[in-house]
Design a protein around this motif. Sequence first.
Motif, PDB file in Angstrom:
ATOM      1  N   ILE A  91      34.957  52.137  40.011  1.00  0.00           N
ATOM      2  CA  ILE A  91      35.686  51.364  39.018  1.00  0.00           C
ATOM      3  C   ILE A  91      35.405  49.897  39.321  1.00  0.00           C
ATOM      4  N   GLY A  92      34.756  49.235  38.378  1.00  0.00           N
ATOM      5  CA  GLY A  92      34.382  47.863  38.624  1.00  0.00           C
ATOM      6  C   GLY A  92      33.567  47.282  37.470  1.00  0.00           C
ATOM      7  N   GLU A  93      33.393  45.990  37.359  1.00  0.00           N
ATOM      8  CA  GLU A  93      33.958  45.157  38.377  1.00  0.00           C
ATOM      9  C   GLU A  93      35.334  44.703  37.936  1.00  0.00           C
ATOM     10  N   ILE A  94      36.256  44.711  38.857  1.00  0.00           N
ATOM     11  CA  ILE A  94      37.646  44.396  38.558  1.00  0.00           C
ATOM     12  C   ILE A  94      38.137  43.367  39.584  1.00  0.00           C
ATOM     13  N   GLY A  95      39.257  42.731  39.287  1.00  0.00           N
ATOM     14  CA  GLY A  95      39.773  41.769  40.258  1.00  0.00           C
ATOM     15  C   GLY A  95      40.505  40.622  39.607  1.00  0.00           C
ATOM     16  N   ILE A  96      40.366  39.439  40.218  1.00  0.00           N
ATOM     17  CA  ILE A  96      41.060  38.231  39.757  1.00  0.00           C
ATOM     18  C   ILE A  96      40.093  37.056  39.808  1.00  0.00           C
ATOM     19  N   ASP A  97      40.006  36.317  38.699  1.00  0.00           N
ATOM     20  CA  ASP A  97      39.163  35.129  38.624  1.00  0.00           C
ATOM     21  C   ASP A  97      40.012  33.962  38.146  1.00  0.00           C
ATOM     22  N   LEU A  98      40.232  32.991  39.034  1.00  0.00           N
ATOM     23  CA  LEU A  98      41.034  31.820  38.671  1.00  0.00           C
ATOM     24  C   LEU A  98      40.169  30.579  38.509  1.00  0.00           C
ATOM     25  N   ALA A 119      41.652  54.277  40.219  1.00  0.00           N
ATOM     26  CA  ALA A 119      40.664  54.546  41.270  1.00  0.00           C
ATOM     27  C   ALA A 119      41.236  55.516  42.306  1.00  0.00           C
ATOM     28  N   ILE A 120      42.490  55.321  42.649  1.00  0.00           N
ATOM     29  CA  ILE A 120      43.154  56.223  43.601  1.00  0.00           C
ATOM     30  C   ILE A 120      43.318  57.608  42.975  1.00  0.00           C
ATOM     31  N   GLU A 121      43.715  57.624  41.711  1.00  0.00           N
ATOM     32  CA  GLU A 121      43.875  58.895  40.981  1.00  0.00           C
ATOM     33  C   GLU A 121      42.559  59.675  40.924  1.00  0.00           C
ATOM     34  N   LYS A 122      41.461  58.952  40.658  1.00  0.00           N
ATOM     35  CA  LYS A 122      40.143  59.588  40.497  1.00  0.00           C
ATOM     36  C   LYS A 122      39.360  59.666  41.810  1.00  0.00           C
ATOM     37  N   ASP A 123      39.923  59.109  42.882  1.00  0.00           N
ATOM     38  CA  ASP A 123      39.256  59.054  44.192  1.00  0.00           C
ATOM     39  C   ASP A 123      37.902  58.357  44.094  1.00  0.00           C
ATOM     40  N   LEU A 124      37.903  57.178  43.476  1.00  0.00           N
ATOM     41  CA  LEU A 124      36.687  56.379  43.305  1.00  0.00           C
ATOM     42  C   LEU A 124      36.812  55.050  44.058  1.00  0.00           C
ATOM     43  N   PRO A 125      35.693  54.520  44.563  1.00  0.00           N
ATOM     44  CA  PRO A 125      35.726  53.171  45.132  1.00  0.00           C
ATOM     45  C   PRO A 125      35.907  52.140  44.026  1.00  0.00           C
ATOM     46  N   ILE A 126      36.358  50.954  44.394  1.00  0.00           N
ATOM     47  CA  ILE A 126      36.441  49.855  43.432  1.00  0.00           C
ATOM     48  C   ILE A 126      35.480  48.751  43.865  1.00  0.00           C
ATOM     49  N   VAL A 127      34.999  48.005  42.890  1.00  0.00           N
ATOM     50  CA  VAL A 127      34.129  46.863  43.161  1.00  0.00           C
ATOM     51  C   VAL A 127      34.855  45.624  42.656  1.00  0.00           C
ATOM     52  N   ILE A 128      35.161  44.732  43.610  1.00  0.00           N
ATOM     53  CA  ILE A 128      36.063  43.615  43.331  1.00  0.00           C
ATOM     54  C   ILE A 128      35.316  42.321  43.044  1.00  0.00           C
ATOM     55  N   HIS A 129      35.729  41.669  41.963  1.00  0.00           N
ATOM     56  CA  HIS A 129      35.295  40.312  41.629  1.00  0.00           C
ATOM     57  C   HIS A 129      36.456  39.390  41.978  1.00  0.00           C
ATOM     58  N   THR A 130      36.217  38.450  42.896  1.00  0.00           N
ATOM     59  CA  THR A 130      37.272  37.495  43.240  1.00  0.00           C
ATOM     60  C   THR A 130      36.663  36.099  43.275  1.00  0.00           C
ATOM     61  N   ARG A 131      37.253  35.199  42.515  1.00  0.00           N
ATOM     62  CA  ARG A 131      36.756  33.815  42.500  1.00  0.00           C
ATOM     63  C   ARG A 131      37.939  32.863  42.513  1.00  0.00           C
ATOM     64  N   GLU A 132      37.993  32.049  43.567  1.00  0.00           N
ATOM     65  CA  GLU A 132      39.116  31.140  43.797  1.00  0.00           C
ATOM     66  C   GLU A 132      40.441  31.904  43.780  1.00  0.00           C
TER      67      GLU A 132
END
Length: 253
Positions: A91-98, A119-132
């Motif tokens: 599951i990705g890309e997900i996260g927080i971008d400020l 992701a927890i329900e489906k037992d999948l890794p997540i790919v995180i986008h984080t900026r500031e």
Amino acid sequence: MIDTHTHLYSEEFDEDRNEMIDRALKKGVSKFYLPAINSETHEKMLNLEAEFPGKIFSMMGLHPCYVKNENWEEELEAVYKYLNQREFAAIGEIGIDLYWDKNTLDVQVKAFEQQIDWAIEKDLPIVIHTRESFAETFEVLNRKKHPKLRGIFHCFSGTLEQAKQAIDLNFLLGIGGVVTFKNGKIDQFLGEIPLDKIVLETDSPFLAPVPHRGKRNESSYLDLVVGKLVNIYNKDFSEIDRITTENAEKLFA
């Protein structure tokens, strides 16, 4: 080599996509993982995956820059519909971008948390986008701690302390072109991070490594990232290739 994060379906590749993929394959890139952005590009991404079975693998998710007050819930409905229709690598890309929009933080957090739950329900890794947004991202991850919660901090560009925090939370660091930048800073401490906590990525068409910085990036440039890691870790190219490939294979298994 495995490119764990590349937007091969981007319109920037419309003129020479197959040739670009062929260049990467000839350079030794064996697999490509495609992060989702929003509903406008899902079909294009999935069609490309179908053209290259066993080589291209799709993720599903809503990129934080596309979490908008007016339609984020509808976008998430589309994500969940896909997740229930077929298998995805992550599951990705997900996260927080400020960096681009601080005003949508509340809905970005809601969208991030919802997709972590899936992701927890489906037992999948997540790919995180984080900026500031490292503090806000870690706050969510600590709140959502779960034995199945794992993944990649894509395009990691934080500090040594933040790298250790991410690893403690069961995440790998996605290392790409930034490691070759003079002002990228991560090259100064990356050698302190065990190689088994790192995966390779390009984030094509963005963030091309030196000497292509500022130009269109592509997956064939992944060897330039490995070349920098050879210097940082004082290991052979083939050893870095082997270890980072094993890390990616294990995560996306």
